[in-house]
Design a protein around this motif. Structure first.
Motif, PDB file in Angstrom:
ATOM      1  N   VAL A 238       0.839  -1.200   0.000  1.00  0.00           N
ATOM      2  CA  VAL A 238       0.000   0.000   0.000  1.00  0.00           C
ATOM      3  C   VAL A 238       0.873   1.249   0.000  1.00  0.00           C
ATOM      4  O   VAL A 238       0.590   2.227  -0.731  1.00  0.00           O
ATOM      5  N   ALA A 239       1.936   1.245   0.804  1.00  0.00           N
ATOM      6  CA  ALA A 239       2.796   2.421   0.892  1.00  0.00           C
ATOM      7  C   ALA A 239       3.456   2.730  -0.456  1.00  0.00           C
ATOM      8  O   ALA A 239       3.492   3.890  -0.891  1.00  0.00           O
ATOM      9  N   TRP A 257       4.380  10.375   3.332  1.00  0.00           N
ATOM     10  CA  TRP A 257       3.013   9.862   3.360  1.00  0.00           C
ATOM     11  C   TRP A 257       2.991   8.359   3.122  1.00  0.00           C
ATOM     12  O   TRP A 257       2.101   7.663   3.635  1.00  0.00           O
ATOM     13  N   GLY A 258       3.946   7.852   2.355  1.00  0.00           N
ATOM     14  CA  GLY A 258       4.044   6.403   2.208  1.00  0.00           C
ATOM     15  C   GLY A 258       4.422   5.735   3.528  1.00  0.00           C
ATOM     16  O   GLY A 258       3.880   4.684   3.882  1.00  0.00           O
ATOM     17  N   LEU A 259       5.350   6.354   4.263  1.00  0.00           N
ATOM     18  CA  LEU A 259       5.715   5.832   5.579  1.00  0.00           C
ATOM     19  C   LEU A 259       4.522   5.882   6.529  1.00  0.00           C
ATOM     20  O   LEU A 259       4.283   4.935   7.305  1.00  0.00           O
ATOM     21  N   LEU A 260       3.751   6.961   6.456  1.00  0.00           N
ATOM     22  CA  LEU A 260       2.563   7.062   7.296  1.00  0.00           C
ATOM     23  C   LEU A 260       1.538   5.991   6.934  1.00  0.00           C
ATOM     24  O   LEU A 260       0.912   5.392   7.825  1.00  0.00           O
ATOM     25  N   SER A 261       1.355   5.726   5.645  1.00  0.00           N
ATOM     26  CA  SER A 261       0.432   4.668   5.226  1.00  0.00           C
ATOM     27  C   SER A 261       0.892   3.305   5.733  1.00  0.00           C
ATOM     28  O   SER A 261       0.071   2.475   6.144  1.00  0.00           O
ATOM     29  N   PHE A 262       2.206   3.074   5.716  1.00  0.00           N
ATOM     30  CA  PHE A 262       2.740   1.807   6.207  1.00  0.00           C
ATOM     31  C   PHE A 262       2.460   1.627   7.697  1.00  0.00           C
ATOM     32  O   PHE A 262       2.038   0.555   8.143  1.00  0.00           O
ATOM     33  N   LEU A 274      -6.513   7.847   8.945  1.00  0.00           N
ATOM     34  CA  LEU A 274      -5.368   8.529   9.537  1.00  0.00           C
ATOM     35  C   LEU A 274      -4.251   8.746   8.516  1.00  0.00           C
ATOM     36  O   LEU A 274      -3.565   9.767   8.545  1.00  0.00           O
ATOM     37  N   GLY A 275      -4.073   7.780   7.634  1.00  0.00           N
ATOM     38  CA  GLY A 275      -3.042   7.926   6.612  1.00  0.00           C
ATOM     39  C   GLY A 275      -3.439   8.830   5.466  1.00  0.00           C
ATOM     40  O   GLY A 275      -2.567   9.335   4.737  1.00  0.00           O
ATOM     41  N   LEU A 276      -4.735   9.070   5.294  1.00  0.00           N
ATOM     42  CA  LEU A 276      -5.220   9.875   4.174  1.00  0.00           C
ATOM     43  C   LEU A 276      -5.248  11.370   4.477  1.00  0.00           C
ATOM     44  O   LEU A 276      -4.925  12.192   3.606  1.00  0.00           O
ATOM     45  N   LEU A 277      -5.618  11.754   5.689  1.00  0.00           N
ATOM     46  CA  LEU A 277      -5.868  13.160   5.991  1.00  0.00           C
ATOM     47  C   LEU A 277      -4.664  14.079   5.743  1.00  0.00           C
ATOM     48  O   LEU A 277      -4.821  15.126   5.084  1.00  0.00           O
ATOM     49  N   PRO A 278      -3.454  13.764   6.218  1.00  0.00           N
ATOM     50  CA  PRO A 278      -2.337  14.711   5.998  1.00  0.00           C
ATOM     51  C   PRO A 278      -2.004  14.944   4.530  1.00  0.00           C
ATOM     52  O   PRO A 278      -1.880  16.112   4.119  1.00  0.00           O
ATOM     53  N   PRO A 279      -1.859  13.912   3.670  1.00  0.00           N
ATOM     54  CA  PRO A 279      -1.555  14.223   2.263  1.00  0.00           C
ATOM     55  C   PRO A 279      -2.702  14.933   1.557  1.00  0.00           C
ATOM     56  O   PRO A 279      -2.461  15.766   0.673  1.00  0.00           O
TER      57      PRO A 279
END
Length: 389
Positions: A238-239, A257-262, A274-279
């Motif tokens: 996914v990341a 953002w990839g690290l956050l998705s991971f 949670l992984g979507l909001l910042p980017p």
């Protein structure tokens, strides 16, 4: 003529083994009846015990969370140690190589996270003009729809980019304080990996006295390992796909953002949000509403396809918890341990399930009630058979 001796009182007759239980049975039943507590009182005492246990865990969350994280890492990486031992690698060298892999992975992840958050904190202030323009557009839209100036001012006061930068700076400061927790985790990993080299033999010895408990702990280790491995593999997929999509959409800091998705892939139920909001927020500041919508659509397609359709087929049997219990586990362990509890929610619930349900054959009837419907329907008889054995 000697007189016949008068019959002496009959001596106390020894009670035979067969008669003893019969004679003592009424008294035993009365004693047992006297010790039985009302069901309502038992429920209250159990609830009080749970409250005390939760309060204790919460007060020791700074130790419990990192310690369980270290345990999870050791459980996940133990097959590497076992593989090295099977291939006749010297014991000390197998332990050292396992420690190097664990230390390198953990330190690299922590360093990347701290660096990325610091980079974001320095980048956000450059978007102040775009943020001001968005706020102006928002206020005009509110005025066009009949919102009074006082209400507009109250709404706009809630949006402040500088406050967001301050939050990120506090996160960086807090991340640097995590070094103390990281040092504790690394030290605990050292001792856990040392013990894990001989732990299977000790567990096999304990199985002679407590077979059900050892079976439950072994099942917990296997389920946790499968959950962590599957979540890690799909988190990486996914990341990488998210990073490619963000590069294509020209969103800044795609690797962050990839690290956050991971990382958020380990958070059940709400990790995707949670992984979507910042980017999406950064895309809104840079490219406007259109680019933010494209980020939301790209993330939704990627995560729905991978996390909602493919990943559950591999991790569902390992978790063994219904969707509702998984969400409640997220809320409960976040409350007890803090943010680390969100990442450890599923393994912690699996550990509690192993101790309270799987280790007690009389409690395994709960399995079909707490497991996903497909597992409870398809595997219920088999599980009952194992519990009865």
């Amino acid at each position: 003529m000697p007189s016949t001796p008068s019959p002496s009182p009959e001596p106390d007759r020894l009670v035979s083994a067969v008669e003893a239980p019969a004679q003592g049975a009424p008294r035993s039943r009365e004693a047992d009846r006297a010790l039985v507590l009302p069901r309502g009182l038992l429920v209250l005492l159990s609830m009080a015990g749970v409250v005390v246990a939760v309060a204790g865990l919460r007060s020791a969350s700074g130790i419990v969370g990192p310690a369980f994280l270290a345990l999870m890492i050791v459980i996940t990486i133990h097959p590497l140690l076992a593989w090295l031992q099977r291939h006749r690698v010297p014991g000390w060298l197998a332990v050292v190589l396992t420690m190097l892999v664990a230390y390198t992975s953990l330190v690299a992840l922590a360093a990347a996270l701290v660096f990325s958050v610091a980079r974001l904190a320095t980048l956000l202030p450059s978007y102040q003009p775009q943020f001001t323009s968005l706020v102006d557009q928002f206020t005009r839209w509110l005025a066009e729809h009949g919102v009074t100036q006082e209400q507009i001012n109250a709404a706009v006061s809630q949006f402040d980019l500088n406050s967001l930068v301050g939050v990120l700076q506090r996160l960086v400061t807090g991340a640097t304080s995590v070094v103390s927790d990281l040092a504790f985790i690394l030290a605990l990993l050292f001792f856990l990996i040392l013990d894990s080299s001989s732990f299977p033999r000790r567990l096999a010895a304990a199985a002679a006295q407590r077979p059900h408990l050892v079976e439950a702990l072994t099942g917990f280790a296997g389920a946790t390992r499968q959950y962590v491995v599957v979540s890690t593999v799909f988190g990486l997929i996914v990341a990488l796909v998210d990073v490619a999509a963000l590069y294509w959409l020209d969103v800044p800091l795609p690797w962050l953002w990839g690290l956050l998705s991971f990382i958020t892939n380990y958070v059940p139920n709400i990790g995707f949000v949670l992984g979507l909001l910042p980017p999406a927020l950064l895309a809104l500041l840079q490219g406007g509403v259109r680019q933010a919508v494209l980020v939301v659509v790209a993330y939704s397609v990627i995560n729905v396809a991978i996390q909602s359709l493919i990943q559950p087929k591999f991790v569902g049997d390992a978790v063994g918890l219904s969707v509702t219990l998984t969400f409640l586990s997220l809320v409960f362990w976040t409350f007890v341990i803090g943010p680390l509890g969100a990442l450890l929610a599923v393994p912690l619930s699996l550990f509690v399930k192993a101790l309270l349900v799987d280790a007690d054959p009389d409690s395994r009837w709960l399995d079909p009630l707490i497991a996903p419907s497909r597992q409870g329907d398809g595997d219920g008889p088999g599980r009952e058979g194992r519990g009865g054995g």
